[in-house]
Design an enzyme around this catalytic site. Structure first.
Site, PDB file in Angstrom:
ATOM      1  N   LYS A 122       0.858  -1.196   0.000  1.00 17.55           N
ATOM      2  CA  LYS A 122       0.000   0.000   0.000  1.00 17.55           C
ATOM      3  C   LYS A 122       0.890   1.241   0.000  1.00 17.55           C
ATOM      4  CE  LYS A 122      -2.324   1.486   3.818  1.00 17.55           C
ATOM      5  NZ  LYS A 122      -1.797   2.860   4.004  1.00 17.55           N
ATOM      6  N   GLU A 191      -9.481   7.220   3.673  1.00 22.66           N
ATOM      7  CA  GLU A 191      -9.384   7.496   5.116  1.00 22.66           C
ATOM      8  C   GLU A 191      -9.973   8.859   5.458  1.00 22.66           C
ATOM      9  OE1 GLU A 191      -5.655   6.595   7.019  1.00 22.66           O
ATOM     10  OE2 GLU A 191      -6.293   7.487   8.910  1.00 22.66           O
TER      11      GLU A 191
HETATM   12  O1  KIV Z   1      -1.198   1.978   8.799  1.00 24.33           O
HETATM   13  C1  KIV Z   1      -2.399   1.681   8.820  1.00 24.33           C
HETATM   14  O2  KIV Z   1      -2.884   0.987   9.713  1.00 24.33           O
HETATM   15  C2  KIV Z   1      -3.234   2.178   7.741  1.00 24.33           C
HETATM   16  C3  KIV Z   1      -4.708   1.994   7.878  1.00 24.33           C
HETATM   17  C4  KIV Z   1      -5.231   3.025   8.794  1.00 24.33           C
HETATM   18  C5  KIV Z   1      -5.393   1.988   6.576  1.00 24.33           C
HETATM   19  O3  KIV Z   1      -2.752   2.748   6.824  1.00 24.33           O
END
Ligand code: KIV
Length: 289
Positions: A122, A191
């Site tokens: 991600k 988010e």
């Molecule tokens: O780091 C994390 O836990 C995240 C989530 C809040 C999506 O990026």
């Protein structure tokens, strides 16, 4: 889910994410940062586990996610990998591990896959990061986007402020989501975006949206495990639902243990290892001679 049905469960892939969106099945994602909770989440049957850079805050105690490094997250990914066999595993790329250059982003993303055992990564950012998402994705690494509040750059955008409160900023977010979709991401985390904007984005892009603090119309939801469990004492975000109060349960257990030790009530007979009687007698007589 029983252990048996879990064994029969199919491995979740990135392709399943788009199938689930097409079929209107909501995607369940949760963070995990260790072996035991990854076993639990996987056994329960969550669709995906995110090794989030939130690890830096909820486990390491940093004030923000900014100090987290690839070196810190890789062993965490490996532990989660050992515990989970069905959920789609996603590694969160930390601040400055993907922003410097596309080459650097591909190299670091590759470490999450090759060394961390993750199946996707991600990255935070909208249009400005679409070229990076495309480069990593073209290198054969599935990418999950992340727009709205992006904690790694929250200071630049005025802190943790709800995004998409007016039509213009809502339109900006829709454009961010479209750019990421064009760049080839397989999903997008939304988010702290107003529910109305998150709904429009979810209806506009073909890839699934995974909401956190972005209302009811996303294609899936993600929460930080420590918020679900009531295990992060410093702060509970308004959008998070606490399903249990593990901090109190742990506090009670540790306090009871401390009290038992102080009062000589632990260990008990069933916690100790014994010698054979003959060996004990020999030891005792040796001490006398
Ligand atoms: O780091 C994390 O836990 C995240 C989530 C809040 C999506 O990026």
């Amino acid at each position: 889910m029983s252990e048996n049905s879990n064994k029969e469960r199919k491995k979740v892939t990135v392709a399943d994410f788009s199938k689930m969106k097409a079929q209107g099945r909501r995607i369940v994602m949760v963070t995990s940062y260790d072996y035991p909770t990854s076993i639990i989440a996987d056994d329960v049957g969550v669709d995906s586990i995110l090794v989030g850079d939130s690890y830096g805050m909820v486990v390491l105690g940093y004030d923000t996610t900014i100090p987290v490094t690839v070196e810190e997250l890789l062993p965490v990914c490996q532990a989660v990998r050992r515990g989970a066999s069905h959920s789609l595993l996603i590694g969160d790329m930390p601040f400055l591990s993907f922003q410097i250059s596309e080459e650097d982003a591909i190299r670091n993303a590759g470490r999450f896959i090759k060394e961390g055992g993750m199946e996707a990564i991600k990255i935070e950012g909208g249009r400005e990061m679409a070229h990076t998402a495309r480069a990593v994705s073209n290198a054969g690494i599935p990418v999950l986007g992340h727009i709205g509040v992006t904690p790694q750059t929250a200071t630049l955008h005025g802190g943790y402020r709800i995004q998409g409160k007016n039509a213009d900023s809502g339109e900006d977010l829709v454009q961010d989501a479209k750019s990421l979709e064009d760049a080839g991401v397989f999903g997008i985390v939304l988010e702290m975006i107003t529910e109305e904007v998150a709904r429009v984005i979810s209806q506009t892009v073909s890839v699934p949206t995974i909401g956190i603090g972005s209302g009811r119309y996303c294609d899936g939801q993600v929460l930080v495990l420590h918020d679900v469990l009531g295990l992060y004492p410093r702060f509970v975000p308004k959008f998070a639902k606490r399903y249990t109060d593990l901090a109190s349960t742990i506090k009670k257990a540790v306090a009871e243990y401390a009290s038992d030790v102080r009062q000589g009530m632990f260990p008990e007979e069933n916690h100790v290892f014994k010698m054979d009687d003959g060996e004990r007698d020999k030891l005792e007589s040796n001490q006398k001679s």
